[in-house]
Design a protein around this motif. Structure first.
Motif, short mmCIF file in Angstrom:
data_model
loop_
_atom_site.label_atom_id
_atom_site.label_comp_id
_atom_site.label_asym_id
_atom_site.label_seq_id
_atom_site.Cartn_x
_atom_site.Cartn_y
_atom_site.Cartn_z
N VAL B 20 0.84 -1.20 0.00
CA VAL B 20 0.00 0.00 0.00
C VAL B 20 0.88 1.25 0.00
CG1 VAL B 20 -1.62 1.34 1.42
CG2 VAL B 20 -2.03 -1.10 1.01
N GLU B 21 1.92 1.22 0.83
CA GLU B 21 2.80 2.39 0.90
C GLU B 21 3.42 2.70 -0.46
OE1 GLU B 21 5.51 1.35 4.03
OE2 GLU B 21 4.20 2.22 5.56
N ALA B 22 3.75 1.62 -1.20
CA ALA B 22 4.45 1.82 -2.47
C ALA B 22 3.51 2.19 -3.60
CB ALA B 22 5.21 0.55 -2.83
N ASN B 23 2.29 1.72 -3.55
CA ASN B 23 1.43 1.82 -4.73
C ASN B 23 0.19 2.69 -4.59
OD1 ASN B 23 2.73 -0.26 -6.59
ND2 ASN B 23 2.51 -1.38 -4.66
N VAL B 24 -0.18 2.99 -3.36
CA VAL B 24 -1.42 3.73 -3.16
C VAL B 24 -1.10 5.19 -2.86
CG1 VAL B 24 -3.42 3.97 -1.63
CG2 VAL B 24 -2.68 1.71 -2.39
N GLU B 25 -1.82 6.08 -3.50
CA GLU B 25 -1.61 7.50 -3.25
C GLU B 25 -1.72 7.78 -1.76
OE1 GLU B 25 -4.42 10.03 -5.19
OE2 GLU B 25 -3.50 11.83 -4.35
N GLU B 26 -0.75 8.46 -1.16
CA GLU B 26 -0.70 8.79 0.26
C GLU B 26 -0.66 7.55 1.16
OE1 GLU B 26 -0.16 11.83 1.06
OE2 GLU B 26 -1.24 13.21 -0.25
N GLY B 27 -0.37 6.39 0.55
CA GLY B 27 -0.40 5.13 1.30
C GLY B 27 0.61 5.09 2.44
N VAL B 68 -9.53 -6.13 1.69
CA VAL B 68 -9.48 -4.67 1.54
C VAL B 68 -9.71 -4.29 0.08
CG1 VAL B 68 -7.97 -2.64 1.64
CG2 VAL B 68 -8.00 -4.26 3.54
N LEU B 69 -8.94 -4.90 -0.81
CA LEU B 69 -8.98 -4.46 -2.20
C LEU B 69 -10.30 -4.81 -2.89
CD1 LEU B 69 -5.29 -5.18 -3.21
CD2 LEU B 69 -6.35 -2.96 -2.74
N ALA B 70 -10.96 -5.85 -2.44
CA ALA B 70 -12.23 -6.22 -3.07
C ALA B 70 -13.41 -5.54 -2.38
CB ALA B 70 -12.40 -7.74 -3.02
N SER B 71 -13.11 -4.73 -1.37
CA SER B 71 -14.19 -4.11 -0.60
C SER B 71 -14.81 -2.95 -1.38
CB SER B 71 -13.61 -3.58 0.71
OG SER B 71 -14.50 -2.69 1.30
N SER B 72 -16.08 -2.72 -1.12
CA SER B 72 -16.74 -1.58 -1.76
C SER B 72 -16.59 -0.33 -0.89
CB SER B 72 -18.22 -1.88 -1.97
OG SER B 72 -18.88 -1.88 -0.72
N SER B 73 -15.98 -0.51 0.33
CA SER B 73 -15.97 0.58 1.31
C SER B 73 -15.40 1.88 0.77
CB SER B 73 -15.19 0.16 2.55
OG SER B 73 -15.85 -0.91 3.19
N MET B 74 -14.15 1.81 0.27
CA MET B 74 -13.50 3.07 -0.11
C MET B 74 -14.21 3.76 -1.27
SD MET B 74 -11.54 0.23 -0.53
CE MET B 74 -10.75 -0.75 -1.80
N TRP B 75 -15.03 2.99 -1.99
CA TRP B 75 -15.79 3.59 -3.09
C TRP B 75 -16.94 4.44 -2.56
CZ3 TRP B 75 -13.80 3.36 -7.83
CH2 TRP B 75 -12.84 2.35 -8.08
N MET B 76 -17.22 4.32 -1.25
CA MET B 76 -18.33 5.08 -0.66
C MET B 76 -17.93 6.52 -0.34
SD MET B 76 -20.67 2.86 -0.56
CE MET B 76 -21.91 3.65 0.42
N CYS B 77 -16.64 6.82 -0.39
CA CYS B 77 -16.16 8.15 0.00
C CYS B 77 -16.66 9.20 -0.98
CB CYS B 77 -14.64 8.16 0.05
SG CYS B 77 -13.97 9.81 0.34
N THR B 78 -17.26 10.27 -0.41
CA THR B 78 -17.79 11.34 -1.26
C THR B 78 -16.90 12.58 -1.23
OG1 THR B 78 -19.09 12.19 0.54
CG2 THR B 78 -20.17 10.61 -0.90
N ILE B 93 -7.04 11.17 4.82
CA ILE B 93 -7.87 9.96 4.71
C ILE B 93 -8.65 9.91 3.38
CG2 ILE B 93 -9.70 8.62 5.81
CD1 ILE B 93 -8.72 9.96 8.48
N THR B 94 -9.24 11.04 3.01
CA THR B 94 -10.00 11.07 1.75
C THR B 94 -9.12 10.60 0.59
OG1 THR B 94 -11.19 12.95 2.63
CG2 THR B 94 -11.37 12.58 0.27
N HIS B 95 -7.92 11.13 0.51
CA HIS B 95 -7.02 10.78 -0.59
C HIS B 95 -6.62 9.31 -0.52
CE1 HIS B 95 -7.04 14.99 -1.24
NE2 HIS B 95 -6.33 15.27 -0.18
N ILE B 96 -6.44 8.81 0.71
CA ILE B 96 -6.06 7.39 0.83
C ILE B 96 -7.22 6.52 0.32
CG2 ILE B 96 -5.26 5.56 2.38
CD1 ILE B 96 -4.29 7.77 4.31
N MET B 97 -8.45 6.92 0.64
CA MET B 97 -9.61 6.15 0.17
C MET B 97 -9.62 6.10 -1.36
SD MET B 97 -11.03 4.92 2.75
CE MET B 97 -9.57 4.98 3.75
N HIS B 98 -9.43 7.26 -1.98
CA HIS B 98 -9.42 7.28 -3.45
C HIS B 98 -8.23 6.50 -3.99
CE1 HIS B 98 -12.80 9.77 -3.22
NE2 HIS B 98 -12.18 10.91 -2.94
#
Ligand code: FAD
Lengths: 426, 209
Positions: B20-27, B68-78, B93-98
């Motif tokens: 996550v640290e390497a590949n996710v924005e703000e991870g 985590v990766l198959a979850s729909s959770s982070m897609w709920m962020c508005t 947090i918002t950026h990490i969700m996206h």
């Protein structure tokens, strides 16, 4: 005029709380001359406003009385109240301190009989009780105040009430013409024991301290338990005066939060654990502590365990997101519990915010010498500060035990500076 | 399993946090979470997430990669930013969700038919044509996202709003024919290409742990 003798072998202690008194007494009892400067009209600081002390749950009045007696009996200590240091110049062994003394309008003839208080009707918010009640325009700051002398509120000066106070005094103690005094003293070393102020809870917007009457701060809660305090020792809801039974404590209200205070205030966990014991004393009283993690530092772990064993105390591992209010004025605490990630919205009778400690010297440094502080505003005991040292909560967020230890250490540092001066001169 | 997914599983075996640290924005912020729960409690859509942000962060550290990766959770962020505003440690947090959502999509692990993801794809595809969002086409493609029947129903329901927008010149019917565009279309394409190169380089920079 206030007559004070000081030389560069004198130690100046700024702040007369438990730390300042300790530092002053340790140095004085080691034979040094000490001037203790206190902003309030009495010594003792914030400890005078506590109901009971953790960990022993005894009353702080007892320890305060001992310290007051030591001060009274020691000719090496000069206490200046209603006094502040406005300027400090020079270097180790050779400082010049400018001290501003506000008028008390009551001189040393005062016998604390209370006739002036009875004679006046004007009332002002009482700082000692965090504004929860009012004191008369002529008043004794609190029942054990030392020096045992009344004070005339400067806001009453120039009103007919002030003249009534003067007329009522049989001892000629009321002096309405008293003026502010400015003294310049030579001192060799300085100990800052200026203590702490509670973090302004209104800044924590989601908790609604400024909007919901039944959300109060931990320091106000202490005042409620005092028999002679604003609620006569009862825990009453500010909104309707009903006795509160179901009481929530919210930890880290302002602390460990980069939006407010970055540091851990260290004592708030113990203060809340202690305050649950106040609640358990109430018939039908029960407590809920909302926390990130409980930091009962050092040997206090056993105190924590005792409280955990109390069935009237519930622990919820969660920093609440916000507080709302229902139609009956009950504060509702909202959040998600880390143990299981369950969402909660729980109504309580009263919410107590365990507010953090801010160094009171922050933004109130005297002019002149530059004093090194850390990123939180506490004074560093740093070589660059020369003959200036910090004691108690001026140096860090500490409980009384640790504050007093730090005061003793700073007294020793100051004594070393004075001994160097004396050696050079002798 | 997509090739990229296989490759990443291989590369970060047992260290999902590092992945996550390497590949996710703000991870790289994930490890800073102290599990206080303020983000979860502050999220206006919180009750609808399978795992609120605080829990996602813990799951990442616990190595629950698929969940985590198959979850729909982070897609709920508005992107309301309540969590960022309140986080005591100022985690973005918002950026990490996206970032998580984006990464899951790249790996082909995002839940199929997740509506936010579908819309995001439509938005992107729409934007890529001319460098400007064609609102008329985007709106219609959204209505017809779940088939013809529902599309017609929604269109009828929104008819008055659409007409109002046409009348007040908030929407141009001519957009249907191609639509407006950025002045320098090839420059725009070059810019996107460069951004994609930069992102690939950023990801490549992190070595296998
Ligand atoms: C809710 C709560 C409960 C607590 N309960 C306990 C407990 O049960 N047990 C325990 O051990 N600790 C407890 N504490 C901590 C305790 O209050 C502190 O450890 C203690 O007050 C530290 O004393 P101090 O002398 O360093 O500071 P203070 O008590 O703040 O004293 C500082 C003094 O300096 C004066 N001053 C400030 N600025 C100036 C200036 N510029 N010039 C002159 N004078 C100045 C102030 O008027 C004050 O009198 C509690 C704290 C809180 C918030």
């Amino acid at each position: 005029m206030t007559d004070v003798v000081a030389t560069n072998e004198t130690i100046l202690v700024v702040g007369g709380g438990v730390s300042g008194m300790t530092a002053a007494l340790e140095a004085a009892e080691a034979g040094k001359q000490v001037i203790l400067v206190e902003k309030r009209a009495y010594v003792g600081g914030r400890v005078t406003q506590l109901y009971k002390y953790f960990p022993k749950l005894c009353f702080p009045t007892c320890g305060l009385e001992i310290n007051q007696r030591r001060v009274k009996g020691n000719p090496n200590v000069t206490v200046l109240t209603m006094a502040e240091v406005s300027k400090l110049e020079g270097n180790a062994g050779n400082y010049s301190a400018t001290i501003k003394i506000s008028p008390r309008f009551v001189n040393s003839n005062c016998t604390a009989c209370g006739d002036c208080e009875r004679a006046v009707s004007a009332e002002y918010p009482d700082d000692y009780n965090y504004g929860m009640n009012k004191h008369k325009g002529a008043y004794r700051p609190y029942r054990m105040a030392y020096p045992e002398r009344f004070v005339i509120d400067p806001r009453m000066i120039g009103t007919p009430d002030a003249d009534k106070a003067k007329a009522a005094c049989k001892y000629g103690a009321v002096d309405l013409n008293m003026k502010e005094e400015v003294l310049t003293l030579k001192v060799g070393a300085v100990i800052f024991a200026t203590g702490w102020t509670p973090y302004d809870a209104a800044k924590i917007q989601p908790y609604g301290y400024d909007r919901f009457p039944n959300v109060i701060s931990s320091v106000e809660f202490e005042r409620m338990k005092d028999i002679s305090g604003p609620t006569g020792g009862k825990v009453l809801r500010p909104s309707d005066g009903k006795e509160a039974k179901d009481i929530a404590f919210i930890q880290c209200a302002g602390s460990r939060d980069r939006n407010y205070l970055k540091h851990c205030s260290r004592i708030c966990c113990m203060a809340s654990l202690k305050q649950t014991t106040y609640v358990s004393e109430i018939e039908g009283g029960n407590s809920t502590i909302y926390y990130i993690d409980i930091r009962a530092i050092d040997r206090f772990e056993d105190f924590y365990q005792k409280v955990q064993a109390d069935p009237k105390v519930k622990f919820i591992k969660s920093k609440p997101a916000n507080i709302t209010q229902d139609k009956d004025g009950n504060p509702i605490v909202n959040g998600v519990n880390t143990e299981g990630y369950h969402r909660y919205a729980t109504a309580h009778d009263l919410v107590v915010l365990a507010v953090g400690m801010e160094p009171s010297i922050k933004g109130a440094m005297p002019e002149g010498v530059k004093i090194t502080v850390n990123e939180h505003g506490f004074i560093e005991n740093d070589g660059s500060n020369g003959g200036i040292f910090a004691a108690g909560c001026a140096s860090d967020a500490l409980d009384v035990n640790r504050a007093v230890q730090s005061a003793t250490a700073s007294a020793l540092k100051a004594i070393q500076v004075i001994n160097r001066v004396a050696g050079m001169e002798g | 399993m997509t090739d990229l997914n296989k490759q990443m599983v291989e590369q970060y075996r047992n260290s999902f946090l590092k992945e996550v640290e390497a590949n996710v924005e703000e991870g790289e912020w994930v490890k800073m979470c102290m599990q206080c729960g303020v983000c979860s409690g502050s999220c206006p859509l919180g009750p609808y997430w399978d795992h609120p942000p605080q829990e996602l962060f813990m799951m990442i550290r616990a190595g629950k990669r698929e969940e985590v990766l198959a979850s729909s959770s982070m897609w709920m962020c508005t992107s309301c930013y309540n969590c960022i505003a309140r986080c005591p440690r100022e985690l973005p947090i918002t950026h990490i969700m996206h970032g998580l959502a984006h990464y899951a999509k790249r790996l082909g692990l995002a839940p199929k038919n997740q509506p936010t993801m579908k819309f995001s794809q439509k938005f992107w595809d729409n934007l890529m044509v001319t460098g400007r969002v064609n609102e008329l086409k985007l709106g219609l493609s959204l209505y017809f996202m779940n088939g013809l029947v529902e599309g017609i129903k929604t269109s009828l329901k929104m008819k008055n709003i659409g007409l109002g927008m046409l009348l007040t010149k908030r929407m141009n019917p001519m957009e249907m024919l191609g639509g407006h565009s950025v002045k320098d279309k090839s420059g725009f394409k070059a810019m996107i290409k460069k951004a994609q190169e930069l992102e690939a380089a950023r990801i490549a920079k992190f070595k296998t742990p």
